[in-house]
Design a protein around this motif. Sequence first.
Motif, PDB file in Angstrom:
ATOM      1  N   VAL A  30       0.848  -1.189   0.000  1.00 10.21           N
ATOM      2  CA  VAL A  30       0.000   0.000   0.000  1.00 10.21           C
ATOM      3  C   VAL A  30       0.883   1.238   0.000  1.00 10.21           C
ATOM      4  CG1 VAL A  30      -1.758   1.293   1.253  1.00 10.21           C
ATOM      5  CG2 VAL A  30      -1.826  -1.211   1.244  1.00 10.21           C
ATOM      6  N   LYS A  31       0.692   2.098  -1.014  1.00 15.33           N
ATOM      7  CA  LYS A  31       1.452   3.344  -1.099  1.00 15.33           C
ATOM      8  C   LYS A  31       0.613   4.473  -0.508  1.00 15.33           C
ATOM      9  CE  LYS A  31       3.661   6.549  -4.153  1.00 15.33           C
ATOM     10  NZ  LYS A  31       3.453   7.296  -5.351  1.00 15.33           N
ATOM     11  N   PRO A  32       1.098   5.129   0.544  1.00 11.11           N
ATOM     12  CA  PRO A  32       0.355   6.244   1.129  1.00 11.11           C
ATOM     13  C   PRO A  32       0.252   7.401   0.138  1.00 11.11           C
ATOM     14  CG  PRO A  32       2.172   5.558   2.550  1.00 11.11           C
ATOM     15  CD  PRO A  32       2.334   4.859   1.246  1.00 11.11           C
ATOM     16  N   VAL A  33      -0.858   8.101   0.177  1.00 13.13           N
ATOM     17  CA  VAL A  33      -1.063   9.280  -0.663  1.00 13.13           C
ATOM     18  C   VAL A  33      -1.617  10.412   0.187  1.00 13.13           C
ATOM     19  CG1 VAL A  33      -1.441   7.935  -2.770  1.00 13.13           C
ATOM     20  CG2 VAL A  33      -3.389   8.563  -1.331  1.00 13.13           C
ATOM     21  N   ALA A  34      -1.441  11.634  -0.279  1.00 16.53           N
ATOM     22  CA  ALA A  34      -1.952  12.800   0.442  1.00 16.53           C
ATOM     23  C   ALA A  34      -3.200  13.365  -0.218  1.00 16.53           C
ATOM     24  CB  ALA A  34      -0.881  13.870   0.531  1.00 16.53           C
ATOM     25  N   THR A  35      -3.522  12.902  -1.425  1.00 18.73           N
ATOM     26  CA  THR A  35      -4.698  13.403  -2.133  1.00 18.73           C
ATOM     27  C   THR A  35      -5.666  12.268  -2.410  1.00 18.73           C
ATOM     28  OG1 THR A  35      -3.419  15.163  -3.170  1.00 18.73           O
ATOM     29  CG2 THR A  35      -5.517  14.596  -4.205  1.00 18.73           C
ATOM     30  N   GLY A  38      -9.543  12.033  -4.073  1.00 16.10           N
ATOM     31  CA  GLY A  38     -10.572  12.830  -4.737  1.00 16.10           C
ATOM     32  C   GLY A  38     -10.102  14.260  -4.881  1.00 16.10           C
ATOM     33  N   ALA A  39     -10.904  15.201  -4.388  1.00 18.02           N
ATOM     34  CA  ALA A  39     -10.586  16.629  -4.480  1.00 18.02           C
ATOM     35  C   ALA A  39      -9.948  17.164  -3.203  1.00 18.02           C
ATOM     36  CB  ALA A  39     -11.864  17.410  -4.791  1.00 18.02           C
ATOM     37  N   THR A  40      -9.510  16.279  -2.305  1.00 15.60           N
ATOM     38  CA  THR A  40      -8.974  16.704  -1.010  1.00 15.60           C
ATOM     39  C   THR A  40      -7.512  16.314  -0.877  1.00 15.60           C
ATOM     40  OG1 THR A  40     -11.144  16.524   0.018  1.00 15.60           O
ATOM     41  CG2 THR A  40      -9.251  16.473   1.494  1.00 15.60           C
ATOM     42  N   THR A  41      -6.675  17.306  -0.581  1.00 16.50           N
ATOM     43  CA  THR A  41      -5.251  17.086  -0.329  1.00 16.50           C
ATOM     44  C   THR A  41      -4.955  17.503   1.099  1.00 16.50           C
ATOM     45  OG1 THR A  41      -4.645  17.469  -2.630  1.00 16.50           O
ATOM     46  CG2 THR A  41      -2.895  17.736  -0.998  1.00 16.50           C
ATOM     47  N   ILE A  42      -4.158  16.688   1.792  1.00 20.24           N
ATOM     48  CA  ILE A  42      -3.777  16.969   3.180  1.00 20.24           C
ATOM     49  C   ILE A  42      -2.285  17.236   3.228  1.00 20.24           C
ATOM     50  CG2 ILE A  42      -3.613  16.010   5.510  1.00 20.24           C
ATOM     51  CD1 ILE A  42      -6.162  14.351   4.741  1.00 20.24           C
ATOM     52  N   THR A  43      -1.902  18.405   3.750  1.00 20.63           N
ATOM     53  CA  THR A  43      -0.484  18.755   3.885  1.00 20.63           C
ATOM     54  C   THR A  43      -0.089  19.057   5.326  1.00 20.63           C
ATOM     55  OG1 THR A  43      -0.897  21.105   3.468  1.00 20.63           O
ATOM     56  CG2 THR A  43      -0.369  19.720   1.545  1.00 20.63           C
ATOM     57  N   MET A  44      -1.092  19.255   6.198  1.00 20.54           N
ATOM     58  CA  MET A  44      -0.809  19.595   7.597  1.00 20.54           C
ATOM     59  C   MET A  44      -1.876  18.969   8.497  1.00 20.54           C
ATOM     60  SD  MET A  44       0.186  23.644   7.432  1.00 20.54           S
ATOM     61  CE  MET A  44      -1.291  24.131   6.575  1.00 20.54           C
ATOM     62  N   ILE A  45      -1.579  18.952   9.781  1.00 19.53           N
ATOM     63  CA  ILE A  45      -2.526  18.512  10.806  1.00 19.53           C
ATOM     64  C   ILE A  45      -2.760  19.697  11.734  1.00 19.53           C
ATOM     65  CG2 ILE A  45      -2.804  17.038  12.839  1.00 19.53           C
ATOM     66  CD1 ILE A  45      -1.147  14.929  11.372  1.00 19.53           C
ATOM     67  N   GLY A  46      -4.023  19.913  12.114  1.00 18.82           N
ATOM     68  CA  GLY A  46      -4.305  21.030  13.007  1.00 18.82           C
ATOM     69  C   GLY A  46      -5.542  20.785  13.850  1.00 18.82           C
ATOM     70  N   TRP A 104       7.589  15.231   2.624  1.00 22.86           N
ATOM     71  CA  TRP A 104       7.771  14.998   1.191  1.00 22.86           C
ATOM     72  C   TRP A 104       6.670  15.677   0.394  1.00 22.86           C
ATOM     73  CZ3 TRP A 104      12.414  13.722   0.463  1.00 22.86           C
ATOM     74  CH2 TRP A 104      13.069  12.878   1.352  1.00 22.86           C
ATOM     75  N   GLY A 105       7.053  16.264  -0.726  1.00 16.76           N
ATOM     76  CA  GLY A 105       6.084  16.890  -1.603  1.00 16.76           C
ATOM     77  C   GLY A 105       5.939  18.376  -1.384  1.00 16.76           C
ATOM     78  N   LEU A 106       6.448  18.885  -0.273  1.00 22.27           N
ATOM     79  CA  LEU A 106       6.440  20.326  -0.076  1.00 22.27           C
ATOM     80  C   LEU A 106       7.456  20.917  -1.051  1.00 22.27           C
ATOM     81  CD1 LEU A 106       6.165  20.425   3.801  1.00 22.27           C
ATOM     82  CD2 LEU A 106       4.354  20.692   2.110  1.00 22.27           C
ATOM     83  N   PRO A 107       7.417  22.200  -1.341  1.00 25.69           N
ATOM     84  CA  PRO A 107       8.242  22.765  -2.404  1.00 25.69           C
ATOM     85  C   PRO A 107       9.718  22.384  -2.362  1.00 25.69           C
ATOM     86  CG  PRO A 107       6.723  24.400  -1.587  1.00 25.69           C
ATOM     87  CD  PRO A 107       6.571  23.184  -0.702  1.00 25.69           C
ATOM     88  N   GLU A 108      10.282  22.186  -1.178  1.00 22.05           N
ATOM     89  CA  GLU A 108      11.707  21.875  -1.101  1.00 22.05           C
ATOM     90  C   GLU A 108      12.010  20.380  -1.254  1.00 22.05           C
ATOM     91  OE1 GLU A 108      10.134  22.103   3.157  1.00 22.05           O
ATOM     92  OE2 GLU A 108       9.822  23.148   1.286  1.00 22.05           O
ATOM     93  N   ARG A 159       9.385  14.414  -3.717  1.00 23.75           N
ATOM     94  CA  ARG A 159       8.397  13.336  -3.685  1.00 23.75           C
ATOM     95  C   ARG A 159       7.034  13.848  -3.245  1.00 23.75           C
ATOM     96  NH1 ARG A 159      10.983   8.822  -0.109  1.00 23.75           N
ATOM     97  NH2 ARG A 159       8.789   8.408   0.089  1.00 23.75           N
ATOM     98  N   PRO A 160       5.950  13.117  -3.628  1.00 26.26           N
ATOM     99  CA  PRO A 160       4.613  13.532  -3.187  1.00 26.26           C
ATOM    100  C   PRO A 160       4.460  13.394  -1.674  1.00 26.26           C
ATOM    101  CG  PRO A 160       4.507  11.631  -4.674  1.00 26.26           C
ATOM    102  CD  PRO A 160       5.953  11.973  -4.480  1.00 26.26           C
ATOM    103  N   ASN A 161       3.522  14.175  -1.110  1.00 28.56           N
ATOM    104  CA  ASN A 161       3.239  14.051   0.330  1.00 28.56           C
ATOM    105  C   ASN A 161       2.878  12.622   0.657  1.00 28.56           C
ATOM    106  OD1 ASN A 161       3.555  16.771   0.744  1.00 28.56           O
ATOM    107  ND2 ASN A 161       1.381  17.221   0.630  1.00 28.56           N
ATOM    108  N   SER A 162       3.221  12.175   1.823  1.00 28.95           N
ATOM    109  CA  SER A 162       2.827  10.836   2.258  1.00 28.95           C
ATOM    110  C   SER A 162       2.615  10.874   3.761  1.00 28.95           C
ATOM    111  CB  SER A 162       3.904   9.807   1.899  1.00 28.95           C
ATOM    112  OG  SER A 162       5.113  10.095   2.553  1.00 28.95           O
ATOM    113  N   PHE A 163       1.912   9.864   4.234  1.00 31.57           N
ATOM    114  CA  PHE A 163       1.674   9.738   5.657  1.00 31.57           C
ATOM    115  C   PHE A 163       2.688   8.767   6.214  1.00 31.57           C
ATOM    116  CE2 PHE A 163      -2.401  10.782   3.802  1.00 31.57           C
ATOM    117  CZ  PHE A 163      -2.723  11.901   4.539  1.00 31.57           C
ATOM    118  N   SER A 164       3.032   8.924   7.459  1.00 34.00           N
ATOM    119  CA  SER A 164       4.018   8.060   8.072  1.00 34.00           C
ATOM    120  C   SER A 164       3.572   7.688   9.472  1.00 34.00           C
ATOM    121  CB  SER A 164       5.364   8.780   8.158  1.00 34.00           C
ATOM    122  OG  SER A 164       6.293   8.000   8.856  1.00 34.00           O
ATOM    123  N   ILE A 165       3.676   6.421   9.800  1.00 30.36           N
ATOM    124  CA  ILE A 165       3.420   5.967  11.164  1.00 30.36           C
ATOM    125  C   ILE A 165       4.717   5.388  11.687  1.00 30.36           C
ATOM    126  CG2 ILE A 165       2.134   4.352  12.606  1.00 30.36           C
ATOM    127  CD1 ILE A 165      -0.117   4.501  10.591  1.00 30.36           C
TER     128      ILE A 165
END
Length: 129
Positions: free
Chosen positions: A13-18, A20-28, A115-119, A122-128
């Motif tokens: 399973v490859k984690p993704v940040a997007t 459908g139409a929802t992308t997650i880049t932060m937690i708040g 990962w995936g932020l401008p600097e 790679r695409p954003n991913s989740f990590s546990i």
Amino acid sequence: MDYAVIVFDKNKVKPVATIGATTITMIGAPPMPGTILCKQGVTSGRTCGTMVSTSGPYFITTVGVLRGDSGAPVVEGTTLIGNQWITGGGTSITAIIADLGRIGGPGAGFHLTAWGLPEHPRPNSFSIQ
């Protein structure tokens, strides 16, 4: 609190940040009342509404859901603020992460990678961890 932790085989399973139409880049934390929020449900897709109130780890919104949307991510822009589990009701992701850390086991130490932020290339991913 209403949440579940599913442990996936990272080789399958490859984690993704997007989704459908929802992308997650932060937690708040849940925002102030009146803030526009959206959720990405399996059944209803992306729907939006406003933050109404909070009570402990829970929040109330006007975001519409349909049967099958339970567990959908609720976002303010690209910030994950919780999961939707009933029409208008959800649980704060910061409260869930704190609870996971308190009890230990799968999900403890959850964070988003950079990962995936401008600097980063790679695409954003989740990590546990």
